[in-house]
Design a protein around this motif. Structure first.
Motif, mmCIF file in Angstrom:
data_model
loop_
_atom_site.group_PDB
_atom_site.id
_atom_site.type_symbol
_atom_site.label_atom_id
_atom_site.label_comp_id
_atom_site.label_asym_id
_atom_site.label_seq_id
_atom_site.Cartn_x
_atom_site.Cartn_y
_atom_site.Cartn_z
ATOM 1 N N LEU A 18 33.483 39.621 52.177
ATOM 2 C CA LEU A 18 34.896 39.907 51.906
ATOM 3 C C LEU A 18 35.151 41.404 51.902
ATOM 4 O O LEU A 18 36.234 41.859 52.236
ATOM 5 N N ALA A 19 34.130 42.166 51.521
ATOM 6 C CA ALA A 19 34.281 43.621 51.496
ATOM 7 C C ALA A 19 34.151 44.212 52.894
ATOM 8 O O ALA A 19 34.719 45.252 53.185
ATOM 9 N N LYS B 165 48.580 45.679 46.840
ATOM 10 C CA LYS B 165 48.657 46.093 48.245
ATOM 11 C C LYS B 165 49.882 45.484 48.934
ATOM 12 O O LYS B 165 50.452 46.090 49.838
ATOM 13 N N TYR C 165 41.098 34.423 48.506
ATOM 14 C CA TYR C 165 41.591 35.569 49.297
ATOM 15 C C TYR C 165 42.522 35.081 50.403
ATOM 16 O O TYR C 165 43.629 35.582 50.580
ATOM 17 N N THR D 104 38.863 48.353 48.299
ATOM 18 C CA THR D 104 39.804 47.355 48.806
ATOM 19 C C THR D 104 39.716 46.110 47.906
ATOM 20 O O THR D 104 38.838 46.033 47.056
ATOM 21 N N PRO D 105 40.586 45.120 48.135
ATOM 22 C CA PRO D 105 40.472 43.894 47.339
ATOM 23 C C PRO D 105 39.082 43.245 47.452
ATOM 24 O O PRO D 105 38.557 42.735 46.456
ATOM 25 N N GLY D 106 38.493 43.265 48.639
ATOM 26 C CA GLY D 106 37.167 42.669 48.804
ATOM 27 C C GLY D 106 36.103 43.408 48.003
ATOM 28 O O GLY D 106 35.205 42.789 47.422
ATOM 29 N N ILE D 107 36.200 44.721 47.957
ATOM 30 C CA ILE D 107 35.250 45.516 47.159
ATOM 31 C C ILE D 107 35.516 45.300 45.671
ATOM 32 O O ILE D 107 34.592 45.220 44.861
ATOM 33 N N MET D 108 36.783 45.161 45.324
ATOM 34 C CA MET D 108 37.147 44.870 43.929
ATOM 35 C C MET D 108 36.444 43.602 43.441
ATOM 36 O O MET D 108 35.980 43.543 42.297
ATOM 37 N N SER E 139 44.390 43.242 43.111
ATOM 38 C CA SER E 139 44.326 44.295 44.121
ATOM 39 C C SER E 139 45.108 43.895 45.374
ATOM 40 O O SER E 139 45.844 44.706 45.959
ATOM 41 N N GLN E 140 44.978 42.634 45.776
ATOM 42 C CA GLN E 140 45.754 42.159 46.939
ATOM 43 C C GLN E 140 47.255 42.229 46.650
ATOM 44 O O GLN E 140 48.043 42.627 47.509
ATOM 45 N N ARG F 79 36.396 53.322 50.523
ATOM 46 C CA ARG F 79 37.651 53.125 49.797
ATOM 47 C C ARG F 79 37.646 51.752 49.157
ATOM 48 O O ARG F 79 37.194 50.784 49.777
ATOM 49 N N GLU G 138 44.324 44.262 57.778
ATOM 50 C CA GLU G 138 44.944 45.574 57.549
ATOM 51 C C GLU G 138 46.013 45.879 58.594
ATOM 52 O O GLU G 138 46.409 47.029 58.753
ATOM 53 N N TYR H 36 40.596 40.167 39.524
ATOM 54 C CA TYR H 36 40.681 41.571 39.931
ATOM 55 C C TYR H 36 40.966 41.690 41.428
ATOM 56 O O TYR H 36 41.718 42.553 41.873
ATOM 57 N N MET H 37 40.328 40.805 42.203
ATOM 58 C CA MET H 37 40.573 40.807 43.642
ATOM 59 C C MET H 37 42.035 40.457 43.923
ATOM 60 O O MET H 37 42.710 41.139 44.713
#
Lengths: 420, 420
Positions: free
Chosen positions: A384-385, A223, A314, B165-169, A219-220, B163, A411, A215-216
């Motif tokens: 990581l978050a 993005k 990551y 993000t990949p880290g939160i994911m 999401s990356q 929000r 970012e 999932y991470m």
């Protein structure tokens, strides 16, 4: 039993990956669907800007020659013969002593060459007609924008390869790009490996953990502007796993696997690469985390074997997958952006491998500072978050508080080449 | 004929808008659809981390008590009675002199309390059985992560309002959030006004320009996490325009109009606000661009009357619409992020209104610098696409080269309150 691997430098590894760059492909999408896509063609002006000579203000368009005697003591009188709003074109051509009421942005009537602001005249009515007094002389061009003075038709405004932002959207609409040529999103398959993995919807079981990397990574990938395709998990069987990967490779541009690249007995990927006849570019990189990152090439497709450790996974994705995707979009800044910042922490050590430590950077008084996070176990899980950057600690060095360190921004707007 | 307006400070205007904050609403979405949405609940750990006591390395799990005499000269011998990978649980409980082959991440077998690395033993076979020699003493807990040592079940990891993000994911997946509670996207209607406006797909006509603001605004709104609804253009008729807006207001949370808020004769919005009985919060702000920005309230819904000038429209949206949207997501940083930077330009002047000048900021040697862009006409048209920041020039001040200036970042992570 234990395979020997030759670790290579990060910059060498990135170069090897970029050599796998695929041919770029573009497609047209509607302007309303092009947010965050990458331009596959330059934006050209399809008309002059301004497209016609126009008024900058609300007021009256007149001939400047008619204003040359106007003064406070002896005002000139003008007859208003027509009113035009923005978007309408005057029917009349003012002669001596005539004016046309004009709104901001409206086309300057033929014959006139300047505009006096509404607030600068004294309006009056006489026998049902509309007049005003002017007490100042106007120069030709006053309060007027000339056709093409900002930009000439055919000029290139934005180069291809740029990500479409709200500001670029404004240009696309202005110049009639109802359909926009953008790069196609590469399809990137994601497979998790590890018999200990549960799916996110499954309750926890003894000895097992949930698959969070897929999932991470998805999401990356989103993005980065590509399309992730979740392909589940490999079963613990070489032949079945090989067949599954072979089948999936038909439908995707790149494959990302997470886990299964160590030298442990149960790590399948090295054997699958061999069975595929894939060309392994490297299987060890001089970096922590992520030293076991492997990248192979099969029929021109990149196979990324990332670590199962979330931080390593990551980082591997940002260092190796990101530039391959962004270069396929002709983006000039495909790598993470690198800045310098002041370290807010006593000591960061490393060994023969370069370390990339999760950090939080911020500005104070015009300077950048960075604080490591996740070094203590209690923050490891959420680091990581919370991280917005990676602090670079070069091999065999120790960084001390107040040292200037290099920091990669998660970012940021990207860089041409951050590696030394 | 000319309405008098009282300009208020930006910070007062923002405060008035934020008083219109609506009740937050949340909904559940699948984890695969939650990128960039805002968390409507804290992320809690649904289990300890690690969820069980596990091995940090590939090796052999043993009882440390059995290793206390091991040394280079007199190695201890162990019999390997079982092999377990990550995700499997040992069936046996090792006794004296017994070991279990264990992979990284696998649960530590009952009875054992440490793990020796694969590379640190000498393996051998005898009568078809598997043994190894150990030449060192191991301490209890060596190469072991204990259940809950990183995080205890029930702990809050990430606060709502962030929000995704990949880290939160990664955290959402780890803790079983297959469905994620996120804030609903407010529906924001967008209407352009101006008889000079063509749609993007129309060819250019004399005196007309294409409607670029609606697309730019929609792109900004999507970036802020809300849902833009393009509602076309107003016709040049008060009653029809009023009826159209009244009808549309039923289906949207906020309304944004672009253009039509000046004091020109053709500007409809002030009359429509009056006809609606809307409460006008302000209709002039001490800022350039965007001084004619108007915000009104009608039945609890915010009506944003932005300037038709693209730069003014962009800025009005970022200053006034953004915080209202982000506060409705409980986001703690709803405003543009403000930093300090060194000005790279001879002189920036202002008058009684604060100026916000489009700029490009960048880092060099750990310091931030900012360069104005779009001040010369030839760059005006593309400056919105090139800008990454707004340079603040406070009222009645002149900023010189090398002065420290305040800069609002268009792509930053937001701030609590940037206004003085």
């Amino acid at each position: 039993m234990i395979e020997l691997r030759t670790p290579i430098q990060v910059k060498e590894a990135v170069k090897k990956v970029l050599a796998l760059k695929k041919k770029e492909q573009s497609e047209f999408v509607l302007i309303s669907d092009c947010d965050n896509r990458y331009l596959a063609e330059d934006i050209l002006a399809d008309h002059d800007v301004p497209p016609f000579t126009r008024s900058k203000v609300d007021g009256f368009a007149v001939r400047s020659i008619d204003t040359q005697d106007a003064a406070k003591e002896i005002p000139s009188n003008f007859s208003v013969i027509e009113e035009i709003g923005a978007g309408t074109v005057a029917k009349n051509h003012p002669q001596k002593g005539e004016a046309i009421r004009i709104m901001t942005g409206a086309q300057l009537p033929i014959g006139t060459d300047c505009v006096v602001m509404l607030e600068h005249v004294l309006q009056y009515k006489k026998k049902g007609s509309h007049y005003f007094q002017l007490e100042q002389e106007l120069n030709p061009g006053m309060n007027v924008s000339y056709q093409g003075e900002d930009l000439q038709k055919g000029s290139s405004l934005i180069k291809k390869g740029r990500r479409i932002t709200p500001g670029i959207m404004s240009l696309l609409a202005t110049f009639g790009y109802n359909k926009v040529s953008v790069y196609k999103k590469p399809k990137i398959g994601i497979i998790a490996t590890g018999t200990e993995l549960l799916e996110v919807e499954q309750p926890l079981q003894p000895g097992k953990i949930r698959n969070s990397n897929s999932y991470m990574v998805a999401s990356q990938i989103r993005k980065m502007g590509a399309e992730p395709i979740l392909l589940g998990q490999l079963v613990d069987d070489l032949e079945l796993s090989y067949q599954y990967i072979l089948e999936q490779l038909k439908n995707i541009d790149y494959l990302i696997t997470t886990g299964g690249v160590s030298v442990g007995d149960y790590d399948l990927l090295p054997e699958i690469y061999q069975k595929l006849g894939a060309n392994v570019l490297f299987n060890k990189v001089q970096m922590r985390p992520g030293s076991v990152t492997t990248v192979a090439e099969w029929n021109g497709k990149a196979l990324f074997g990332l670590s199962g450790n979330p931080s390593a996974c990551y980082v591997g994705l940002e260092f190796f997958v990101r530039p391959l995707i962004l270069e396929s979009f002709s983006n000039p800044y495909p790598h993470l952006e690198k800045v310098q910042a002041i370290l807010l922490k006593d000591e960061l050590q490393t060994n023969v491998f370069t370390r990339f430590i999760r950090g939080f950077y911020h500005e104070r008084d015009g300077k950048l500072f960075v604080q490591p996070i996740g070094l203590d176990q209690s923050h490891a899980i959420s680091s990581l978050a919370e991280a917005n950057s990676l602090i670079i600690v070069p091999a065999n060095q120790t960084m001390k508080k107040n040292d200037i360190v290099e920091v990669l921004l998660l970012e940021g707007r990207g860089s041409e080449w951050p590696w030394r």
